[in-house]
Motif scaffolding. Sequence first.
Motif, PDB file in Angstrom:
ATOM      1  N   CYS A   6       0.821  -1.210   0.000  1.00 19.81           N
ATOM      2  CA  CYS A   6       0.000   0.000   0.000  1.00 19.81           C
ATOM      3  C   CYS A   6       0.856   1.262   0.000  1.00 19.81           C
ATOM      4  CB  CYS A   6      -0.936   0.005   1.212  1.00 19.81           C
ATOM      5  SG  CYS A   6      -2.299  -1.172   1.115  1.00 19.81           S
ATOM      6  N   CYS A   7       1.952   1.235   0.743  1.00 22.82           N
ATOM      7  CA  CYS A   7       2.854   2.384   0.763  1.00 22.82           C
ATOM      8  C   CYS A   7       3.452   2.631  -0.612  1.00 22.82           C
ATOM      9  CB  CYS A   7       3.938   2.156   1.805  1.00 22.82           C
ATOM     10  SG  CYS A   7       5.052   3.556   2.039  1.00 22.82           S
ATOM     11  N   GLU A   8       3.918   1.562  -1.250  1.00 21.39           N
ATOM     12  CA  GLU A   8       4.497   1.703  -2.583  1.00 21.39           C
ATOM     13  C   GLU A   8       3.443   2.154  -3.595  1.00 21.39           C
ATOM     14  OE1 GLU A   8       6.972  -0.947  -5.879  1.00 21.39           O
ATOM     15  OE2 GLU A   8       6.833  -1.615  -3.800  1.00 21.39           O
ATOM     16  N   ALA A   9       2.215   1.642  -3.457  1.00 16.70           N
ATOM     17  CA  ALA A   9       1.141   2.043  -4.371  1.00 16.70           C
ATOM     18  C   ALA A   9       0.830   3.533  -4.236  1.00 16.70           C
ATOM     19  CB  ALA A   9      -0.115   1.212  -4.105  1.00 16.70           C
ATOM     20  N   SER A  10       0.894   4.050  -3.004  1.00 20.21           N
ATOM     21  CA  SER A  10       0.633   5.482  -2.813  1.00 20.21           C
ATOM     22  C   SER A  10       1.704   6.328  -3.500  1.00 20.21           C
ATOM     23  CB  SER A  10       0.575   5.816  -1.318  1.00 20.21           C
ATOM     24  OG  SER A  10       1.862   5.788  -0.719  1.00 20.21           O
ATOM     25  N   PRO A  69       0.712  -2.131  -6.453  1.00 22.99           N
ATOM     26  CA  PRO A  69       1.147  -0.868  -7.060  1.00 22.99           C
ATOM     27  C   PRO A  69       0.945  -0.826  -8.564  1.00 22.99           C
ATOM     28  CG  PRO A  69       2.747  -1.589  -5.450  1.00 22.99           C
ATOM     29  CD  PRO A  69       1.760  -2.712  -5.600  1.00 22.99           C
ATOM     30  N   GLY A  70       1.221  -1.940  -9.251  1.00 23.84           N
ATOM     31  CA  GLY A  70       1.006  -1.972 -10.692  1.00 23.84           C
ATOM     32  C   GLY A  70      -0.451  -1.813 -11.068  1.00 23.84           C
ATOM     33  N   MET A  71      -1.323  -2.505 -10.351  1.00 25.37           N
ATOM     34  CA  MET A  71      -2.753  -2.402 -10.619  1.00 25.37           C
ATOM     35  C   MET A  71      -3.266  -0.994 -10.342  1.00 25.37           C
ATOM     36  SD  MET A  71      -4.067  -6.030  -9.005  1.00 25.37           S
ATOM     37  CE  MET A  71      -5.779  -5.585  -9.260  1.00 25.37           C
ATOM     38  N   VAL A  72      -2.764  -0.395  -9.265  1.00 24.93           N
ATOM     39  CA  VAL A  72      -3.229   0.940  -8.885  1.00 24.93           C
ATOM     40  C   VAL A  72      -2.837   1.977  -9.928  1.00 24.93           C
ATOM     41  CG1 VAL A  72      -2.827   2.816  -7.239  1.00 24.93           C
ATOM     42  CG2 VAL A  72      -3.391   0.526  -6.419  1.00 24.93           C
ATOM     43  N   LEU A  75      -7.431   8.413  -3.351  1.00 25.60           N
ATOM     44  CA  LEU A  75      -6.956   7.036  -3.423  1.00 25.60           C
ATOM     45  C   LEU A  75      -5.627   6.882  -2.698  1.00 25.60           C
ATOM     46  CD1 LEU A  75      -7.066   4.142  -4.495  1.00 25.60           C
ATOM     47  CD2 LEU A  75      -6.072   4.985  -6.649  1.00 25.60           C
ATOM     48  N   GLY A  76      -4.711   7.830  -2.919  1.00 28.32           N
ATOM     49  CA  GLY A  76      -3.432   7.776  -2.220  1.00 28.32           C
ATOM     50  C   GLY A  76      -3.591   7.859  -0.716  1.00 28.32           C
ATOM     51  N   THR A  77      -4.514   8.702  -0.250  1.00 25.19           N
ATOM     52  CA  THR A  77      -4.771   8.815   1.185  1.00 25.19           C
ATOM     53  C   THR A  77      -5.287   7.497   1.747  1.00 25.19           C
ATOM     54  OG1 THR A  77      -5.276  11.166   0.938  1.00 25.19           O
ATOM     55  CG2 THR A  77      -6.039  10.092   2.952  1.00 25.19           C
ATOM     56  N   PHE A  78      -6.222   6.887   1.029  1.00 27.14           N
ATOM     57  CA  PHE A  78      -6.768   5.594   1.466  1.00 27.14           C
ATOM     58  C   PHE A  78      -5.656   4.539   1.565  1.00 27.14           C
ATOM     59  CE2 PHE A  78      -8.245   1.374   0.188  1.00 27.14           C
ATOM     60  CZ  PHE A  78      -9.155   1.099   1.206  1.00 27.14           C
ATOM     61  N   LEU A  79      -4.776   4.503   0.586  1.00 31.78           N
ATOM     62  CA  LEU A  79      -3.685   3.526   0.600  1.00 31.78           C
ATOM     63  C   LEU A  79      -2.740   3.754   1.776  1.00 31.78           C
ATOM     64  CD1 LEU A  79      -2.924   3.506  -3.228  1.00 31.78           C
ATOM     65  CD2 LEU A  79      -3.818   1.574  -1.906  1.00 31.78           C
TER      66      LEU A  79
END
Length: 198
Positions: free
Chosen positions: A15-19, A145-148, A165-169
């Motif tokens: 989640c951190c990397e996805a943000s 992260p790739g999907m996001v 979305l970034g906040t949620f992640l």
Amino acid sequence: SQQPSVLHCGIACSCCEASIMVFCVAWGPALGFNSSSENGDGDSLRSPLMHTFAALMSAFMLGSQVFSILARSMALENLGRAALLVAAASHLTPVLLGSSVARFLAFWLFGLCMGTCIPAFSLLKAQFMPEEVRSTAYSLCRVLPGMVVVATLMCQLGTTGAFLLGTFLLLAALVSQSRLIAAQSPYKRVGGIALCFD
């Protein structure tokens, strides 16, 4: 069993990397940088864009130095939680404020927080991912992260949607980290990462 810890570790890191991926996609438009300027070639935006990017990257680098300094003198679980919380707040700034200056300062703060978190999460994965499945686990952590980032680009979320979305992640990462701390509370502290997440 270490399985819950591995799960919480993977979710928090992913989640951190996805943000960060969301931030990479959305920060330019949020500051008014588009793919082309009014004359169609984008030359008038190139220099300020490069300077802004360099300033944001300096925040990431400074964050790693902040981590190395504070890790010697304070409880890293508090540092990690605070960094994720402040990063989540910075992601809300483009939603709440339209000022380019306020957004830039929030993005710089986000970079500082992520520069602090990334070394901690790297140590976390090394500590809790079993050696025999580590490469597979690392690969699975890259799926979200790739999907996001694909979803962000394809759905054209815009500034508000992308940063929500970034906040949620980031909040999901914070929750997973807290659950990891609870799961590991009986364990002995081992090095910097145990100080951060036990």
